[in-house]
Design a protein around this motif. Structure first.
Motif, PDB file in Angstrom:
ATOM      1  N   GLU A 206      52.779  27.412  43.500  1.00  0.00           N
ATOM      2  CA  GLU A 206      52.308  28.973  43.600  1.00  0.00           C
ATOM      3  C   GLU A 206      52.341  29.701  44.685  1.00  0.00           C
ATOM      4  OE1 GLU A 206      51.331  27.953  38.705  1.00  0.00           O
ATOM      5  OE2 GLU A 206      50.209  28.649  40.077  1.00  0.00           O
ATOM      6  N   ALA A 207      51.009  28.876  45.251  1.00  0.00           N
ATOM      7  CA  ALA A 207      50.753  29.812  46.575  1.00  0.00           C
ATOM      8  C   ALA A 207      52.058  30.127  48.014  1.00  0.00           C
ATOM      9  CB  ALA A 207      49.624  29.150  47.456  1.00  0.00           C
ATOM     10  N   ALA A 208      52.774  29.104  47.662  1.00  0.00           N
ATOM     11  CA  ALA A 208      54.282  29.369  48.597  1.00  0.00           C
ATOM     12  C   ALA A 208      54.487  30.699  48.111  1.00  0.00           C
ATOM     13  CB  ALA A 208      54.792  28.347  48.526  1.00  0.00           C
ATOM     14  N   ALA A 209      54.683  30.538  46.994  1.00  0.00           N
ATOM     15  CA  ALA A 209      55.905  32.253  45.779  1.00  0.00           C
ATOM     16  C   ALA A 209      54.740  33.186  46.057  1.00  0.00           C
ATOM     17  CB  ALA A 209      55.609  31.654  44.584  1.00  0.00           C
ATOM     18  N   ILE A 210      53.516  33.211  46.090  1.00  0.00           N
ATOM     19  CA  ILE A 210      52.741  34.482  46.360  1.00  0.00           C
ATOM     20  C   ILE A 210      53.669  34.769  48.498  1.00  0.00           C
ATOM     21  CG2 ILE A 210      50.891  36.044  46.970  1.00  0.00           C
ATOM     22  CD1 ILE A 210      50.976  35.267  43.655  1.00  0.00           C
ATOM     23  N   GLU A 247      53.010  42.493  35.261  1.00  0.00           N
ATOM     24  CA  GLU A 247      52.374  40.986  36.274  1.00  0.00           C
ATOM     25  C   GLU A 247      52.183  40.697  37.886  1.00  0.00           C
ATOM     26  OE1 GLU A 247      53.293  40.632  32.102  1.00  0.00           O
ATOM     27  OE2 GLU A 247      54.708  40.780  33.745  1.00  0.00           O
ATOM     28  N   ALA A 248      53.580  40.832  38.455  1.00  0.00           N
ATOM     29  CA  ALA A 248      54.201  40.215  39.400  1.00  0.00           C
ATOM     30  C   ALA A 248      53.292  41.499  40.373  1.00  0.00           C
ATOM     31  CB  ALA A 248      55.711  40.768  39.697  1.00  0.00           C
ATOM     32  N   ARG A 249      53.266  42.685  39.996  1.00  0.00           N
ATOM     33  CA  ARG A 249      52.858  43.774  40.767  1.00  0.00           C
ATOM     34  C   ARG A 249      51.267  43.497  40.892  1.00  0.00           C
ATOM     35  NH1 ARG A 249      50.982  49.285  41.254  1.00  0.00           N
ATOM     36  NH2 ARG A 249      51.479  49.946  42.911  1.00  0.00           N
ATOM     37  N   ASP A 250      51.089  43.207  39.975  1.00  0.00           N
ATOM     38  CA  ASP A 250      49.022  42.479  40.372  1.00  0.00           C
ATOM     39  C   ASP A 250      49.145  41.382  41.119  1.00  0.00           C
ATOM     40  OD1 ASP A 250      49.007  45.104  38.708  1.00  0.00           O
ATOM     41  OD2 ASP A 250      48.674  43.646  36.296  1.00  0.00           O
ATOM     42  N   MET A 251      50.024  40.120  40.792  1.00  0.00           N
ATOM     43  CA  MET A 251      49.752  39.459  42.009  1.00  0.00           C
ATOM     44  C   MET A 251      49.813  39.378  43.025  1.00  0.00           C
ATOM     45  SD  MET A 251      52.332  36.252  39.697  1.00  0.00           S
ATOM     46  CE  MET A 251      51.287  36.049  37.918  1.00  0.00           C
ATOM     47  N   LEU A 252      51.147  40.439  43.393  1.00  0.00           N
ATOM     48  CA  LEU A 252      50.827  40.468  44.474  1.00  0.00           C
ATOM     49  C   LEU A 252      50.230  41.417  46.106  1.00  0.00           C
ATOM     50  CD1 LEU A 252      54.898  41.130  44.561  1.00  0.00           C
ATOM     51  CD2 LEU A 252      53.302  39.274  45.982  1.00  0.00           C
ATOM     52  N   MET A 253      49.546  42.057  44.698  1.00  0.00           N
ATOM     53  CA  MET A 253      48.181  43.846  45.342  1.00  0.00           C
ATOM     54  C   MET A 253      46.721  42.821  44.981  1.00  0.00           C
ATOM     55  SD  MET A 253      49.650  47.170  43.716  1.00  0.00           S
ATOM     56  CE  MET A 253      48.093  47.917  44.175  1.00  0.00           C
ATOM     57  N   ARG A 254      46.601  41.818  44.477  1.00  0.00           N
ATOM     58  CA  ARG A 254      44.829  41.165  44.417  1.00  0.00           C
ATOM     59  C   ARG A 254      44.569  40.330  45.700  1.00  0.00           C
ATOM     60  NH1 ARG A 254      46.637  35.419  40.560  1.00  0.00           N
ATOM     61  NH2 ARG A 254      48.277  35.637  42.579  1.00  0.00           N
ATOM     62  N   ALA A 255      43.149  41.467  45.758  1.00  0.00           N
ATOM     63  CA  ALA A 255      42.672  41.201  46.981  1.00  0.00           C
ATOM     64  C   ALA A 255      42.224  39.502  47.344  1.00  0.00           C
ATOM     65  CB  ALA A 255      41.377  41.760  46.954  1.00  0.00           C
ATOM     66  N   ARG A 256      42.348  38.842  45.620  1.00  0.00           N
ATOM     67  CA  ARG A 256      41.746  37.330  45.945  1.00  0.00           C
ATOM     68  C   ARG A 256      43.076  36.635  46.749  1.00  0.00           C
ATOM     69  NH1 ARG A 256      39.570  33.408  42.312  1.00  0.00           N
ATOM     70  NH2 ARG A 256      40.564  31.556  42.633  1.00  0.00           N
ATOM     71  N   ASN A 257      44.389  36.786  46.855  1.00  0.00           N
ATOM     72  CA  ASN A 257      44.848  36.592  47.815  1.00  0.00           C
ATOM     73  C   ASN A 257      44.638  36.551  49.364  1.00  0.00           C
ATOM     74  OD1 ASN A 257      46.667  36.444  45.766  1.00  0.00           O
ATOM     75  ND2 ASN A 257      48.175  38.094  45.773  1.00  0.00           N
ATOM     76  N   ALA A 258      44.048  37.289  49.548  1.00  0.00           N
ATOM     77  CA  ALA A 258      43.096  37.138  51.242  1.00  0.00           C
ATOM     78  C   ALA A 258      41.693  36.619  51.164  1.00  0.00           C
ATOM     79  CB  ALA A 258      43.378  39.096  51.692  1.00  0.00           C
ATOM     80  N   GLY A 259      41.509  36.340  49.928  1.00  0.00           N
ATOM     81  CA  GLY A 259      40.354  35.483  50.007  1.00  0.00           C
ATOM     82  C   GLY A 259      38.501  36.857  49.633  1.00  0.00           C
ATOM     83  N   ILE A 260      39.344  37.315  48.980  1.00  0.00           N
ATOM     84  CA  ILE A 260      38.345  38.653  49.445  1.00  0.00           C
ATOM     85  C   ILE A 260      37.318  39.031  47.521  1.00  0.00           C
ATOM     86  CG2 ILE A 260      37.711  40.669  49.201  1.00  0.00           C
ATOM     87  CD1 ILE A 260      40.287  41.577  51.527  1.00  0.00           C
ATOM     88  N   ALA A 261      36.517  38.277  47.360  1.00  0.00           N
ATOM     89  CA  ALA A 261      36.167  38.770  46.042  1.00  0.00           C
ATOM     90  C   ALA A 261      35.394  40.384  45.655  1.00  0.00           C
ATOM     91  CB  ALA A 261      34.345  38.277  46.604  1.00  0.00           C
ATOM     92  N   VAL A 262      36.013  40.868  44.330  1.00  0.00           N
ATOM     93  CA  VAL A 262      35.819  42.140  43.425  1.00  0.00           C
ATOM     94  C   VAL A 262      35.376  42.231  42.331  1.00  0.00           C
ATOM     95  CG1 VAL A 262      37.463  43.777  42.332  1.00  0.00           C
ATOM     96  CG2 VAL A 262      38.363  42.050  44.788  1.00  0.00           C
ATOM     97  N   TYR A 263      34.427  42.726  42.421  1.00  0.00           N
ATOM     98  CA  TYR A 263      33.964  43.217  41.214  1.00  0.00           C
ATOM     99  C   TYR A 263      34.079  44.436  40.409  1.00  0.00           C
ATOM    100  CZ  TYR A 263      29.797  42.961  37.321  1.00  0.00           C
ATOM    101  OH  TYR A 263      29.404  43.246  36.140  1.00  0.00           O
ATOM    102  N   LYS A 264      34.621  44.395  39.086  1.00  0.00           N
ATOM    103  CA  LYS A 264      34.965  45.760  38.262  1.00  0.00           C
ATOM    104  C   LYS A 264      35.621  46.508  39.650  1.00  0.00           C
ATOM    105  CE  LYS A 264      30.824  45.900  35.532  1.00  0.00           C
ATOM    106  NZ  LYS A 264      29.488  46.760  34.677  1.00  0.00           N
ATOM    107  N   GLY A 265      36.305  46.324  39.985  1.00  0.00           N
ATOM    108  CA  GLY A 265      37.878  46.936  40.768  1.00  0.00           C
ATOM    109  C   GLY A 265      36.920  47.121  42.516  1.00  0.00           C
ATOM    110  N   ALA A 266      35.958  46.390  42.658  1.00  0.00           N
ATOM    111  CA  ALA A 266      35.136  47.103  44.026  1.00  0.00           C
ATOM    112  C   ALA A 266      35.586  45.427  44.680  1.00  0.00           C
ATOM    113  CB  ALA A 266      34.210  47.784  44.208  1.00  0.00           C
ATOM    114  N   GLU A 267      35.585  45.659  46.017  1.00  0.00           N
ATOM    115  CA  GLU A 267      35.481  44.710  46.769  1.00  0.00           C
ATOM    116  C   GLU A 267      34.225  44.313  47.064  1.00  0.00           C
ATOM    117  OE1 GLU A 267      38.355  44.821  50.325  1.00  0.00           O
ATOM    118  OE2 GLU A 267      39.762  45.316  48.789  1.00  0.00           O
ATOM    119  N   ILE A 268      33.732  42.988  47.493  1.00  0.00           N
ATOM    120  CA  ILE A 268      32.187  43.029  47.244  1.00  0.00           C
ATOM    121  C   ILE A 268      31.574  42.207  48.700  1.00  0.00           C
ATOM    122  CG2 ILE A 268      31.435  43.948  45.435  1.00  0.00           C
ATOM    123  CD1 ILE A 268      30.471  41.505  43.990  1.00  0.00           C
ATOM    124  N   GLY A 269      33.075  41.434  48.953  1.00  0.00           N
ATOM    125  CA  GLY A 269      32.794  40.858  50.233  1.00  0.00           C
ATOM    126  C   GLY A 269      33.434  39.186  49.940  1.00  0.00           C
TER     127      GLY A 269
END
Length: 499
Positions: A206-210, A247-269
Motif C-alpha cells: 500500500e505504501a508503494a502504491a501511494i 478517496e484517491a485524492r484524499d489519500m494522495l494529499m494526506r499530511a500523514r504520508n509525510a509523517g505530519i500529525a494533523v488535528y481538525k485539519g491543522a498540522e500540529i507537528g
C-alpha cells in the motif's frame, strides 16, 4: 410515573417499540436485538400488543442527524397507531431538547405514555412527568457533551504526541502485531476477535502504491489513471472498496504520508509513524492537486496518442485534431475538429511520431533536454521557516482569544503569515516536481522504456517535448514508393539542448 387512573391503564393495549444503538454510554454495547428482547418482555408483562417496532442502528440522538425510524414513529403516533411507546432507556429516544419538546407535545395531544426498561415510566400528561423527562434529557445531553469533550481532549493529546488517534485504518499503515482484541457487533452485540494493528508501521504494497500515485501526479499524470492502476493491481481501500476519485485524492494529499500529525485539519507537528514520502514531495503533490488551473474533469480517456494534441496545419487553422472512423473502422483517421480537409491514418501517424520521439531521446545529447533541478532550493531551511510561520499563526490565534489583540490586527497578521506560508510551501514543492522525461532519458533501451509507459504518460511526455502539426499531405506515391507523406508531419521541439 404511572397514570393513577386504573381504567385508563386497562384501556392501554396498543404499543410500539423504539430501539437505537450508537456510541452512547447506556447500552452502547447492548445490541439492538437484545434491547428489543427486553422491550418485548416489558410489553408482555403489561399485556400490551406490539403494533410496530422502529429501529435506528448506529445513529446518535445527540448528533442531530436524521433518524428515519424515529420520524416514522412520530408520524404513526400522530395517526393513533398506539398509546404506549416502549424503549430500553430514555436516552435511546432523544438527547436533544428540541426533539424532546416535540415528543412531549405529540404525547400530550395523542395521550401517549412512555415506558422504559431501565429508567421507569414517564407520564407526560402531568407537569411532574414532563419535568422528569426534561431532567433525564438534560443529564443525557450533559453526558454526551462531556464525553465529546473527553474524546476531543484525548485525540488532541494523541495528535500532539504524534500518535494514531483511532478510526478507520488509513491506507498504507497497519501491520498485524499477532495480538487480538474483542470487537462488538453494534447490531447483535456479538463479540468477535480481530487482529491488533501497529499503526506506526507501513503496509509495504500500500505504501508503494501511494508513492506510485504521487509520482504519477508529479509527472503530469491524473488521479483517474492512478485509480485504474490500483484496480489493475487489485488494491482497494482499507474497507475493501474500490478506490474512487475522491478517496484517491484524499489519500494522495494526506499530511500523514509525510509523517505530519494533523488535528481538525491543522498540522500540529511530526507523527511517530513511518513516513512514505519526504515533506517536500508532499507539498509538491498538494500544490499540483490544489492548482485552480488544473483540469479535474477531462472527460473520456483518449485512446490515441495524438488526440487533441496534434495540431491541424491547414492554412491558418490553430485547432487540434481527433480520431474519427470516417474511413471505416479499419482505418481510423486524424481529422481537424472544424471538419475541413481530409484525414491522416491515425495508426501510421502515431507510429511515426513515436519512432521520432524515441530516436530523439536516444541521442547522446538527450540528457541536455532535462529540466534543471531546483539546486537552489534549501529544503531544510524552508521546513524551519514553515514551522516558524505556523507557530506565529498559532500565537496570533492565542493572543486574539485572550483579548490581547483586536480582530483587525489578528486578520492582518494572519493574512500576511498565510501568504508567507504559501510561498514557502510553493518553494518546497519545486524541489519535488518530477520531469516526465526522466524515465526515458538515459534508459538502456529508450524504445522499450517508451512502450512500457501507459498512454497517458506518453501523452504527458509529448506535451512537454514537442508540438506535432499535421499539414496537408502530397498526393500520389512518395519518392520511397509509399503512400504516406512523412514530410507532412512536422515537429517543433519545445526542449532543445542548452535551452
Amino acid at each position: 410515573m404511572r397514570p393513577t387512573n386504573s381504567d385508563v391503564t386497562q384501556r392501554i393495549r396498543r404499543s410500539v417499540i423504539y430501539v437505537r444503538i450508537s456510541q452512547d454510554r447506556t447500552g452502547a454495547h447492548l445490541g439492538v436485538d437484545r434491547q428489543l428482547e427486553d422491550c418485548r418482555a416489558l410489553a408482555e408483562r403489561h399485556g400490551w400488543e406490539v403494533m410496530e417496532v422502529y429501529v435506528d442502528n448506529d445513529v446518535s440522538a445527540f448528533s442531530g442527524k436524521r433518524r428515519p425510524d424515529y420520524r416514522r414513529m412520530l408520524d404513526d403516533l400522530e395517526q393513533g397507531i398506539a398509546t404506549v411507546v416502549i424503549s430500553w432507556h430514555t436516552d435511546r429516544l432523544h438527547r436533544s431538547p428540541t426533539e424532546l419538546e416535540e415528543y412531549i407535545e405529540i404525547s400530550q395531544r395523542r395521550g401517549v405514555d412512555t415506558h422504559t426498561v431501565q429508567a421507569g415510566d414517564l407520564d407526560l400528561s402531568t407537569s411532574s412527568g414532563r419535568m422528569t423527562a426534561r431532567i433525564h434529557g438534560a443529564v443525557a445531553r450533559h453526558e454526551s457533551e462531556h464525553k465529546g469533550e473527553r474524546v476531543a481532549r484525548v485525540r488532541l493529546q494523541k495528535a500532539r504526541a504524534g500518535e494514531w488517534g483511532g478510526g478507520i485504518r488509513p491506507f498504507g499503515w497497519g501491520v498485524p502485531t499477532g495480538d487480538t482484541r474483542k470487537k462488538v457487533n453494534k447490531r447483535t452485540g456479538e463479540e468477535t476477535e480481530v487482529p491488533v494493528l501497529d499503526m506506526e508501521q507501513l503496509v509495504p504494497e500500500e505504501a508503494a502504491a501511494i508513492e506510485v500515485g504521487i509520482d504519477m501526479i508529479l509527472s503530469g499524470g491524473s488521479i483517474k489513471a492512478w485509480c485504474r492502476w490500483l484496480a489493475d493491481k487489485g488494491l482497494t481501500t482499507s474497507r475493501g472498496n474500490p478506490v474512487g476519485h475522491v478517496e484517491a485524492r484524499d489519500m494522495l494529499m494526506r499530511a500523514r504520508n509525510a509523517g505530519i500529525a494533523v488535528y481538525k485539519g491543522a498540522e500540529i507537528g511530526p507523527g511517530n509513524w513511518a513516513a512514505i514520502i519526504p515533506e517536500e514531495k508532499h507539498r509538491a503533490v498538494v500544490a499540483v492537486l490544489m492548482d485552480p488551473n488544473r483540469r479535474t474533469t477531462p472527460g473520456a480517456q483518449p485512446k490515441w496518442l495524438g488526440s487533441l494534441l496534434y495540431r491541424c496545419g491547414r492554412g491558418e487553422c490553430t485547432h487540434t485534431v481527433y480520431v474519427t472512423q470516417s474511413g471505416g473502422r479499419r482505418y481510423p483517421s486524424y481529422r481537424c475538429k472544424t471538419a475541413h480537409g481530409g484525414g491522416r491514418q491515425a495508426a501510421k501517424v502515431d507510429e511515426y511520431v513515436q519512432d521520432t520521439v524515441i530516436a530523439r531521446l536516444s541521442r547522446p545529447d538527450a540528457a541536455d533536454l532535462l529540466l534543471p533541478g531546483p539546486s537552489n532550493v534549501n529544503v531544510a531551511a524552508l521546513q524551519v521557516e514553515s514551522e516558524q510561520i505556523s507557530r506565529r499563526l498559532k500565537d496570533l490565534a492565542g493572543m486574539f482569544g485572550a483579548g490581547r489583540i483586536e480582530m483587525a490586527q489578528f486578520t492582518e497578521g494572519s493574512d500576511v503569515a498565510r501568504a508567507q506560508l504559501e510561498g514557502v510551501q510553493q518553494q518546497m514543492a519545486r524541489a519535488a516536481v518530477k520531469d516526465p522525461l526522466v524515465k526515458l532519458v538515459g534508459a538502456k533501451d529508450v524504445g522499450k522504456a517508451w512502450h512500457a509507459l501507459p498512454l497517458e504518460e506518453k501523452r504527458v511526455v509529448l506535451r512537454e517535448l514537442v508540438t506535432v502539426t499535421l499539414t496537408p499531405p502530397r498526393l500520389g506515391p512518395m519518392p520511397d514508393g509509399s503512400r504516406f507523406d512523412y514530410d507532412a508531419v512536422q515537429f517543433d521541439w519545445l526542449r532543445k539542448p542548452g535551452s
